[in-house]
Design an enzyme around this catalytic site. Structure first.
Site, PDB file in Angstrom:
ATOM      1  N   TYR A 119      -1.914  -0.239  11.042  1.00 49.52           N
ATOM      2  CA  TYR A 119      -2.169  -0.928   9.758  1.00 49.52           C
ATOM      3  C   TYR A 119      -0.959  -0.787   8.835  1.00 49.52           C
ATOM      4  CZ  TYR A 119      -3.575  -1.279   4.867  1.00 49.52           C
ATOM      5  OH  TYR A 119      -3.607  -1.583   3.519  1.00 49.52           O
ATOM      6  N   THR A 141       0.842  -1.210   0.000  1.00 46.53           N
ATOM      7  CA  THR A 141       0.000   0.000   0.000  1.00 46.53           C
ATOM      8  C   THR A 141       0.871   1.252   0.000  1.00 46.53           C
ATOM      9  OG1 THR A 141      -1.529   1.288   1.356  1.00 46.53           O
ATOM     10  CG2 THR A 141      -0.150  -0.271   2.539  1.00 46.53           C
ATOM     11  N   ASP A 142       0.332   2.347  -0.526  1.00 45.01           N
ATOM     12  CA  ASP A 142       1.067   3.622  -0.473  1.00 45.01           C
ATOM     13  C   ASP A 142       1.203   4.120   0.968  1.00 45.01           C
ATOM     14  OD1 ASP A 142      -1.568   4.442  -0.028  1.00 45.01           O
ATOM     15  OD2 ASP A 142      -1.564   6.014  -1.561  1.00 45.01           O
ATOM     16  N   GLU A 143       0.389   3.569   1.885  1.00 43.09           N
ATOM     17  CA  GLU A 143       0.441   4.050   3.273  1.00 43.09           C
ATOM     18  C   GLU A 143       1.772   3.737   3.951  1.00 43.09           C
ATOM     19  OE1 GLU A 143      -2.935   3.693   5.774  1.00 43.09           O
ATOM     20  OE2 GLU A 143      -4.340   3.967   4.132  1.00 43.09           O
ATOM     21  N   LYS A 159       1.631  -3.651   7.326  1.00 44.39           N
ATOM     22  CA  LYS A 159       1.827  -3.890   5.891  1.00 44.39           C
ATOM     23  C   LYS A 159       3.304  -3.706   5.537  1.00 44.39           C
ATOM     24  CE  LYS A 159      -0.623  -4.518   2.871  1.00 44.39           C
ATOM     25  NZ  LYS A 159      -1.052  -5.788   2.223  1.00 44.39           N
TER      26      LYS A 159
HETATM   27  P1  NAD Z   1     -10.545  -6.550   2.275  1.00 43.29           P
HETATM   28  O1  NAD Z   1     -10.540  -6.332   3.744  1.00 43.29           O
HETATM   29  O2  NAD Z   1     -11.777  -6.233   1.510  1.00 43.29           O
HETATM   30  O3  NAD Z   1     -10.187  -8.088   1.957  1.00 43.29           O
HETATM   31  C1  NAD Z   1      -9.179  -8.773   2.662  1.00 43.29           C
HETATM   32  C2  NAD Z   1      -9.379 -10.269   2.427  1.00 43.29           C
HETATM   33  O4  NAD Z   1      -8.308 -10.961   3.079  1.00 43.29           O
HETATM   34  C3  NAD Z   1     -10.689 -10.811   3.000  1.00 43.29           C
HETATM   35  O5  NAD Z   1     -11.316 -11.656   2.057  1.00 43.29           O
HETATM   36  C4  NAD Z   1     -10.253 -11.616   4.229  1.00 43.29           C
HETATM   37  O6  NAD Z   1     -11.099 -12.717   4.507  1.00 43.29           O
HETATM   38  C5  NAD Z   1      -8.854 -12.056   3.817  1.00 43.29           C
HETATM   39  N1  NAD Z   1      -7.964 -12.315   4.958  1.00 43.29           N
HETATM   40  C6  NAD Z   1      -7.691 -11.490   6.001  1.00 43.29           C
HETATM   41  N2  NAD Z   1      -6.822 -12.071   6.849  1.00 43.29           N
HETATM   42  C7  NAD Z   1      -6.526 -13.300   6.312  1.00 43.29           C
HETATM   43  C8  NAD Z   1      -5.673 -14.350   6.708  1.00 43.29           C
HETATM   44  N3  NAD Z   1      -4.966 -14.289   7.852  1.00 43.29           N
HETATM   45  N4  NAD Z   1      -5.590 -15.445   5.927  1.00 43.29           N
HETATM   46  C9  NAD Z   1      -6.318 -15.526   4.771  1.00 43.29           C
HETATM   47  N5  NAD Z   1      -7.153 -14.565   4.362  1.00 43.29           N
HETATM   48  C10 NAD Z   1      -7.260 -13.458   5.126  1.00 43.29           C
HETATM   49  O7  NAD Z   1      -9.294  -5.746   1.730  1.00 43.29           O
HETATM   50  P2  NAD Z   1      -9.037  -5.088   0.296  1.00 43.29           P
HETATM   51  O8  NAD Z   1      -9.438  -3.681   0.346  1.00 43.29           O
HETATM   52  O9  NAD Z   1      -9.579  -5.966  -0.748  1.00 43.29           O
HETATM   53  O10 NAD Z   1      -7.439  -5.125   0.253  1.00 43.29           O
HETATM   54  C11 NAD Z   1      -6.737  -6.218  -0.328  1.00 43.29           C
HETATM   55  C12 NAD Z   1      -5.248  -5.954  -0.246  1.00 43.29           C
HETATM   56  O11 NAD Z   1      -4.924  -4.751  -0.939  1.00 43.29           O
HETATM   57  C13 NAD Z   1      -4.727  -5.778   1.177  1.00 43.29           C
HETATM   58  O12 NAD Z   1      -3.477  -6.406   1.260  1.00 43.29           O
HETATM   59  C14 NAD Z   1      -4.586  -4.270   1.330  1.00 43.29           C
HETATM   60  O13 NAD Z   1      -3.590  -3.959   2.268  1.00 43.29           O
HETATM   61  C15 NAD Z   1      -4.191  -3.880  -0.077  1.00 43.29           C
HETATM   62  N6  NAD Z   1      -4.537  -2.506  -0.496  1.00 43.29           N
HETATM   63  C16 NAD Z   1      -5.840  -2.077  -0.368  1.00 43.29           C
HETATM   64  C17 NAD Z   1      -6.164  -0.794  -0.839  1.00 43.29           C
HETATM   65  C18 NAD Z   1      -7.592  -0.272  -0.730  1.00 43.29           C
HETATM   66  O14 NAD Z   1      -7.823   0.920  -0.987  1.00 43.29           O
HETATM   67  N7  NAD Z   1      -8.588  -1.085  -0.382  1.00 43.29           N
HETATM   68  C19 NAD Z   1      -5.185   0.023  -1.406  1.00 43.29           C
HETATM   69  C20 NAD Z   1      -3.872  -0.461  -1.489  1.00 43.29           C
HETATM   70  C21 NAD Z   1      -3.570  -1.727  -1.045  1.00 43.29           C
HETATM   71  O1  DAU Z   2      -4.029   4.320   0.575  1.00 45.36           O
HETATM   72  C1  DAU Z   2      -4.331   2.957   0.502  1.00 45.36           C
HETATM   73  C2  DAU Z   2      -5.170   2.547   1.681  1.00 45.36           C
HETATM   74  O2  DAU Z   2      -6.455   3.141   1.506  1.00 45.36           O
HETATM   75  C3  DAU Z   2      -5.288   1.045   1.840  1.00 45.36           C
HETATM   76  O3  DAU Z   2      -4.011   0.505   2.099  1.00 45.36           O
HETATM   77  C4  DAU Z   2      -6.256   0.687   2.972  1.00 45.36           C
HETATM   78  O4  DAU Z   2      -6.443  -0.727   3.020  1.00 45.36           O
HETATM   79  C5  DAU Z   2      -7.584   1.361   2.703  1.00 45.36           C
HETATM   80  O5  DAU Z   2      -8.478   1.125   3.775  1.00 45.36           O
HETATM   81  C6  DAU Z   2      -7.408   2.866   2.504  1.00 45.36           C
HETATM   82  O6  DAU Z   2      -7.030   3.504   3.754  1.00 45.36           O
HETATM   83  P1  DAU Z   2      -7.684   4.899   4.220  1.00 45.36           P
HETATM   84  O7  DAU Z   2      -7.517   5.044   5.681  1.00 45.36           O
HETATM   85  O8  DAU Z   2      -7.203   6.026   3.369  1.00 45.36           O
HETATM   86  O9  DAU Z   2      -9.227   4.602   3.824  1.00 45.36           O
HETATM   87  P2  DAU Z   2     -10.614   4.966   4.546  1.00 45.36           P
HETATM   88  O10 DAU Z   2     -11.684   4.666   3.544  1.00 45.36           O
HETATM   89  O11 DAU Z   2     -10.725   4.366   5.890  1.00 45.36           O
HETATM   90  O12 DAU Z   2     -10.520   6.542   4.720  1.00 45.36           O
HETATM   91  C7  DAU Z   2     -10.334   7.409   3.606  1.00 45.36           C
HETATM   92  C8  DAU Z   2     -10.294   8.838   4.127  1.00 45.36           C
HETATM   93  O13 DAU Z   2     -11.595   9.187   4.635  1.00 45.36           O
HETATM   94  C9  DAU Z   2      -9.334   9.017   5.282  1.00 45.36           C
HETATM   95  O14 DAU Z   2      -8.682  10.279   5.164  1.00 45.36           O
HETATM   96  C10 DAU Z   2     -10.226   9.010   6.523  1.00 45.36           C
HETATM   97  C11 DAU Z   2     -11.532   9.583   6.012  1.00 45.36           C
HETATM   98  N1  DAU Z   2     -12.743   9.054   6.686  1.00 45.36           N
HETATM   99  C12 DAU Z   2     -12.898   7.694   6.763  1.00 45.36           C
HETATM  100  C13 DAU Z   2     -14.004   7.143   7.390  1.00 45.36           C
HETATM  101  C14 DAU Z   2     -14.161   5.646   7.487  1.00 45.36           C
HETATM  102  C15 DAU Z   2     -13.714   9.930   7.208  1.00 45.36           C
HETATM  103  O15 DAU Z   2     -13.582  11.165   7.096  1.00 45.36           O
HETATM  104  N2  DAU Z   2     -14.805   9.385   7.835  1.00 45.36           N
HETATM  105  C16 DAU Z   2     -14.985   8.012   7.957  1.00 45.36           C
HETATM  106  O16 DAU Z   2     -16.003   7.593   8.552  1.00 45.36           O
END
Ligand code: NAD
Ligand code: DAU
Length: 338
Positions: free
Chosen positions: A153, A125-127, A157
């Site tokens: 988190y 992730t970019d985080e 990662k």
């Molecule tokens: P999500 O929470 O929707 O899905 C995560 C999945 O992983 C779920 O199906 C869960 O059951 C499975 N999982 C969790 N722990 C596990 C374990 N110990 N063993 C096997 N399976 C397990 O998450 P997402 O948003 O789809 O993210 C997927 C990946 O992409 C993650 O690695 C996340 O860090 C990365 N990522 C997400 C974003 C975003 O914006 N959502 C951005 C950048 C990177």
């Molecule tokens: O940047 C990549 C990441 O983006 C991924 O690695 C993570 O898995 C994914 O969850 C996401 O992280 P963020 O923390 O950026 O996502 P979230 O949707 O939780 O929040 C997005 C922005 O919105 C953040 O600045 C917090 C704000 N927010 C979020 C929630 C849930 C609010 O203002 N109110 C809210 O209730």
């Protein structure tokens, strides 16, 4: 080609599994997922019965099960993770365990199964880069930006990210890492900001905007992300990291106004709430390396169209998110101040 996708029942994983079956007709996919609260096989009901697809309910920390499953596999795409920053603030234990230790257990199992020559893609992730200042609009994360994690988190990662790097450096494993910005699209668990805000509004509730709403995120459509991961799997250089971004930076206030306007609401539906502790100010990605080296760039992320389509999807799929939301989940805001 037989790919094992960990986390294939999550938001990004289901989109990735569907994309492989649609766009790579000769490939097989094994979806390996523990089905935590965010894993949902209902999202894949359309591919049930596809003979190129199989599902294994398994944890990435389960070395014994991995030893049974991995021998017939040609490549691993590791997406499984605890993914929500707010939950990591409430309890970081599962994050370190699944995201850091789980990645180490999976890397070891992959090396036991095939030595070092088969590809392992880590979806990071970019985080992991921490935060950029709001004032300097030209500052971007590059692949050389130091890792400076700010949330449990992102630290967990980064633990996985550094393990992957170490297994390449120490053992010569064929690994590639992607670091992607915020994804949006259908089937996202409604704890993340876009589906949370849209479903709140559909229920007539206000949207809890953290702090002053100035924080900036770069929004990428989930299918663009999946195409980038597929590109890296096929063409990425071993040992390299590739940033993935949408060139689509918005402050949370801009995002909120866009959602309110698409859904026909005004500012009265915004509830400014106490800020997320440690809230990163700005994420912005320099994704020129993946474009230059591998020819990938986003094609589906442009707003307002992609955001409007996403809002429409949640509007039309109320029964899905009502079922998903009916579990024990409470948002960070609700648990702290609700
Ligand atoms: P999500 O929470 O929707 O899905 C995560 C999945 O992983 C779920 O199906 C869960 O059951 C499975 N999982 C969790 N722990 C596990 C374990 N110990 N063993 C096997 N399976 C397990 O998450 P997402 O948003 O789809 O993210 C997927 C990946 O992409 C993650 O690695 C996340 O860090 C990365 N990522 C997400 C974003 C975003 O914006 N959502 C951005 C950048 C990177
Ligand atoms: O940047 C990549 C990441 O983006 C991924 O690695 C993570 O898995 C994914 O969850 C996401 O992280 P963020 O923390 O950026 O996502 P979230 O949707 O939780 O929040 C997005 C922005 O919105 C953040 O600045 C917090 C704000 N927010 C979020 C929630 C849930 C609010 O203002 N109110 C809210 O209730």
């Amino acid at each position: 080609m037989h790919v094992l996708v960990t986390g294939g029942a999550g938001f990004i994983g289901t989109s990735f599994v569907r994309m492989i079956l649609r766009d790579r007709p000769g490939w097989r996919v094994t979806n390996y997922d523990a089905l935590t609260y965010s894993g949902n096989l209902e999202n894949l009901s359309e591919i049930e019965g596809n003979e190129r697809y199989s599902f294994v309910k398994g944890d990435v920390r389960d070395a014994q099960l991995l030893d049974e499953v991995l021998p017939g596999v040609d490549a691993v795409v590791h997406m499984a993770a605890e993914s929500h920053v707010d939950r990591s603030i409430m309890d970081s234990g599962p994050f370190v365990d699944s995201n850091t230790r789980g990645t180490q257990v999976l890397l070891d199992a992959w090396r036991r199964a095939h030595g070092v020559d088969r590809r392992f893609v880590y979806v990071s992730t970019d985080e992991v880069y921490g935060t950029l200042p709001l004032e300097d609009k030209n500052a971007l994360f590059t692949e050389e930006t130091p890792l400076q994690t700010n949330s449990p988190y992102s630290a967990s990662k980064a633990g996985g990210d550094l393990m992957v790097r170490a297994y390449h450096h120490t053992h010569g494993m064929d690994v590639v890492t992607t670091r992607c910005s915020n994804n949006f699209g259908p089937w996202q668990f409604p704890e993340k900001v876009i589906p949370l805000f849209v479903t709140n509004l559909l229920d007539g509730k206000k949207v809890p905007l953290y702090g002053d709403g100035r924080n900036v995120r770069d929004w990428l459509h989930v299918e663009d992300h999946c195409e980038a991961v597929l590109t890296v799997l096929e063409k990425g250089r071993s040992g390299e990291v590739y940033n993935v971004g949408g060139n689509n930076e918005r402050s949370n206030l801009e995002l909120t106004h866009s959602i309110l306007s698409i859904m026909g609401h005004g500012d009265e539906m915004i509830e400014y709430v106490k800020d997320r502790p440690g809230h990163d100010l700005r994420y912005a990605i320099d994704a020129s390396k993946i474009k230059r080296e591998l020819g990938w760039e986003p094609t589906r992320s442009a707003w307002p169209g992609a955001l409007e389509d996403t809002v429409s999807w949640y509007t039309e799929n109320r029964s899905w998110w009502e079922r998903v939301r009916s579990g024990a989940y409470q948002s960070y805001y609700e648990t702290q101040y609700g």
